[in-house]
Scaffold this motif. Structure first.
Motif, PDB file in Angstrom:
ATOM      1  N   UNK A  41      27.501 -27.017  50.860  1.00 52.42           N
ATOM      2  CA  UNK A  41      27.932 -25.714  50.354  1.00 52.42           C
ATOM      3  C   UNK A  41      27.919 -25.773  48.832  1.00 52.42           C
ATOM      4  N   UNK A  42      27.343 -24.753  48.216  1.00 46.27           N
ATOM      5  CA  UNK A  42      27.351 -24.650  46.761  1.00 46.27           C
ATOM      6  C   UNK A  42      28.139 -23.397  46.407  1.00 46.27           C
ATOM      7  N   UNK A  43      29.269 -23.602  45.723  1.00 48.06           N
ATOM      8  CA  UNK A  43      30.226 -22.506  45.533  1.00 48.06           C
ATOM      9  C   UNK A  43      30.045 -21.782  44.205  1.00 48.06           C
ATOM     10  N   UNK A  44      28.826 -21.325  43.938  1.00 48.54           N
ATOM     11  CA  UNK A  44      28.638 -20.378  42.853  1.00 48.54           C
ATOM     12  C   UNK A  44      28.231 -20.937  41.514  1.00 48.54           C
ATOM     13  N   UNK A  45      27.823 -20.013  40.629  1.00 46.98           N
ATOM     14  CA  UNK A  45      27.168 -20.335  39.374  1.00 46.98           C
ATOM     15  C   UNK A  45      26.005 -21.270  39.652  1.00 46.98           C
ATOM     16  N   UNK A  46      25.232 -20.868  40.642  1.00 47.19           N
ATOM     17  CA  UNK A  46      24.028 -21.615  40.984  1.00 47.19           C
ATOM     18  C   UNK A  46      23.045 -21.569  39.822  1.00 47.19           C
ATOM     19  N   UNK A  47      22.992 -20.418  39.155  1.00 50.10           N
ATOM     20  CA  UNK A  47      22.015 -20.177  38.100  1.00 50.10           C
ATOM     21  C   UNK A  47      22.663 -20.198  36.725  1.00 50.10           C
ATOM     22  N   UNK A  48      21.810 -20.304  35.695  1.00 52.26           N
ATOM     23  CA  UNK A  48      22.289 -20.281  34.317  1.00 52.26           C
ATOM     24  C   UNK A  48      22.701 -18.871  33.905  1.00 52.26           C
ATOM     25  N   UNK A  49      21.869 -17.897  34.241  1.00 48.36           N
ATOM     26  CA  UNK A  49      22.161 -16.519  33.834  1.00 48.36           C
ATOM     27  C   UNK A  49      21.526 -15.535  34.808  1.00 48.36           C
ATOM     28  N   UNK A  50      21.738 -15.763  36.094  1.00 51.38           N
ATOM     29  CA  UNK A  50      21.107 -14.946  37.116  1.00 51.38           C
ATOM     30  C   UNK A  50      21.549 -13.498  37.119  1.00 51.38           C
ATOM     31  N   UNK A  51      22.736 -13.220  36.584  1.00 56.77           N
ATOM     32  CA  UNK A  51      23.190 -11.833  36.538  1.00 56.77           C
ATOM     33  C   UNK A  51      22.309 -10.976  35.647  1.00 56.77           C
ATOM     34  N   UNK A  52      21.600 -11.619  34.711  1.00 62.00           N
ATOM     35  CA  UNK A  52      20.741 -10.873  33.788  1.00 62.00           C
ATOM     36  C   UNK A  52      19.261 -11.213  33.940  1.00 62.00           C
ATOM     37  N   UNK A  53      18.969 -12.394  34.483  1.00 60.85           N
ATOM     38  CA  UNK A  53      17.586 -12.873  34.547  1.00 60.85           C
ATOM     39  C   UNK A  53      17.228 -13.168  35.999  1.00 60.85           C
ATOM     40  N   UNK A  54      16.368 -12.330  36.572  1.00 62.13           N
ATOM     41  CA  UNK A  54      16.032 -12.472  37.988  1.00 62.13           C
ATOM     42  C   UNK A  54      15.400 -13.820  38.293  1.00 62.13           C
ATOM     43  N   UNK A  55      14.587 -14.334  37.364  1.00 62.44           N
ATOM     44  CA  UNK A  55      13.914 -15.605  37.633  1.00 62.44           C
ATOM     45  C   UNK A  55      14.907 -16.745  37.787  1.00 62.44           C
ATOM     46  N   UNK A  56      16.052 -16.657  37.115  1.00 64.68           N
ATOM     47  CA  UNK A  56      17.065 -17.703  37.288  1.00 64.68           C
ATOM     48  C   UNK A  56      17.546 -17.765  38.734  1.00 64.68           C
ATOM     49  N   UNK A  57      17.691 -16.601  39.374  1.00 63.11           N
ATOM     50  CA  UNK A  57      18.108 -16.580  40.778  1.00 63.11           C
ATOM     51  C   UNK A  57      17.036 -17.197  41.674  1.00 63.11           C
ATOM     52  N   UNK A  58      15.787 -16.868  41.434  1.00 62.93           N
ATOM     53  CA  UNK A  58      14.709 -17.400  42.275  1.00 62.93           C
ATOM     54  C   UNK A  58      14.520 -18.895  42.049  1.00 62.93           C
ATOM     55  N   UNK A  59      14.660 -19.323  40.804  1.00 65.78           N
ATOM     56  CA  UNK A  59      14.581 -20.750  40.518  1.00 65.78           C
ATOM     57  C   UNK A  59      15.727 -21.491  41.200  1.00 65.78           C
TER      58      UNK A  59
END
Length: 291
Positions: A41-59
């Motif tokens: 389980x990974x409990x969040x802040x998976x990405x550096x700035x996914x709230x603003x940068x879609x590629x961060x979420x996909x990465x």
């Protein structure tokens, strides 16, 4: 079912364009996989700035897929979707941000059974958000607790409180706000919840109140030893948490792989503006990136 192992990682902050924390993620992921957990389980802040940068979420989605546990469960952090609109913050949750997270990484709240246990994963930013999904999550919590006679473990990015359940003077962005916190604690006490595991504050800490243990997972990315962070208590050290379950019993221990680097980001919290977001405004410069 015999005993099983569950690992909790948090605050990985991975990004294709901001790779500062990737070494620690690599080491933590390999160490977690080496434990052969049944659930990761990974409990969040998976990405550096996914709230603003879609590629961060996909990465982040590609990187989380490198966890080899048969069951892999993810939850959003504020750097993935933004804070609840009830908190004054630089990034707040919107329907669009939530939908982008779900499209890239999957459900933002869930209920999963394993052995005698039921595990609930929550999106804490839906609390007091006013979004339709807030009521959907509330209904999921009530149904999951009502329909299970065994022990329950809860996972969330933001801890319910910093020092005690009744506190009201803690920074709003640090914990779940007092009103939804009390409502959750009452339901958890009646619903057989044994522990609540969270991340967000990048410190390992354990507390027990009214029969429920509250366990903070350290971040894999970094820690901070500044006065503001030190006030939360706990141990400022990078790593993750490993749970072992046997029937209705569990044990939990922090894992601190030798090769992780304890990067201290106390400088990023200085000034009127949160330094993390200042750093996130542009990709890092380097041999392959001179923009």
């Amino acid at each position: 079912m015999s005993g099983f192992r569950l690992v909790v990682l948090s605050d990985t902050h991975v990004s294709r364009t901001h790779p500062l924390f990737f070494h620690n993620w690599d080491v933590a992921r390999e160490a977690a996989n080496a434990l052969n957990p049944d659930i990761a389980i990974v409990t969040g802040d998976l990405s550096f700035n996914g709230a603003a940068v879609a590629d961060d979420l996909h990465f982040a989605a590609d990187e989380m897929a490198r966890l080899t546990a048969p069951v892999r469960l993810l939850l959003p952090g504020n750097h993935d979707v933004g804070y609840t609109p009830a908190v004054a913050a630089e990034q707040t949750l919107t329907a669009a941000r939530r939908e982008a997270y779900i499209a890239a990484l999957g459900p933002d709240f869930w209920s999963v059974d394993h052995g005698a246990w039921r595990f609930l994963g929550l999106n804490p930013f839906l609390l007091q958000s006013g979004l339709p999904a807030e009521q959907e999550q509330e209904a999921m919590i009530d149904a999951a607790l009502a329909a299970h006679d065994g022990p329950v473990g809860v996972f969330t990015h933001v801890p319910l409180f910093a020092h005690s359940p009744g506190e009201t003077d803690v920074e709003p962005s640090a914990t779940i706000l007092p009103a939804p916190r009390q409502a959750l604690l009452e339901r958890f006490a009646a619903g057989g919840v044994r522990f609540v595991a969270s991340g967000h504050l990048h410190r390992f800490k354990r507390m027990r109140f009214a029969g429920i243990e509250h366990i903070w997972a350290p971040g894999t990315a970094f820690t901070s030893t500044g006065p503001k962070s030190a006030a939360w208590g706990g141990e400022p050290w990078v790593g993750f948490v490993s749970f072992s379950f046997e029937g209705e019993s569990y044990t939990a221990e922090v894992v601190e792989p030798d090769d992780m680097i304890n990067m201290d980001l106390r400088n990023w919290t200085r000034g009127a503006r949160h330094g993390y977001y200042k750093v996130a405004e542009a990709p890092f410069r380097g041999p392959g990136n001179t923009n």
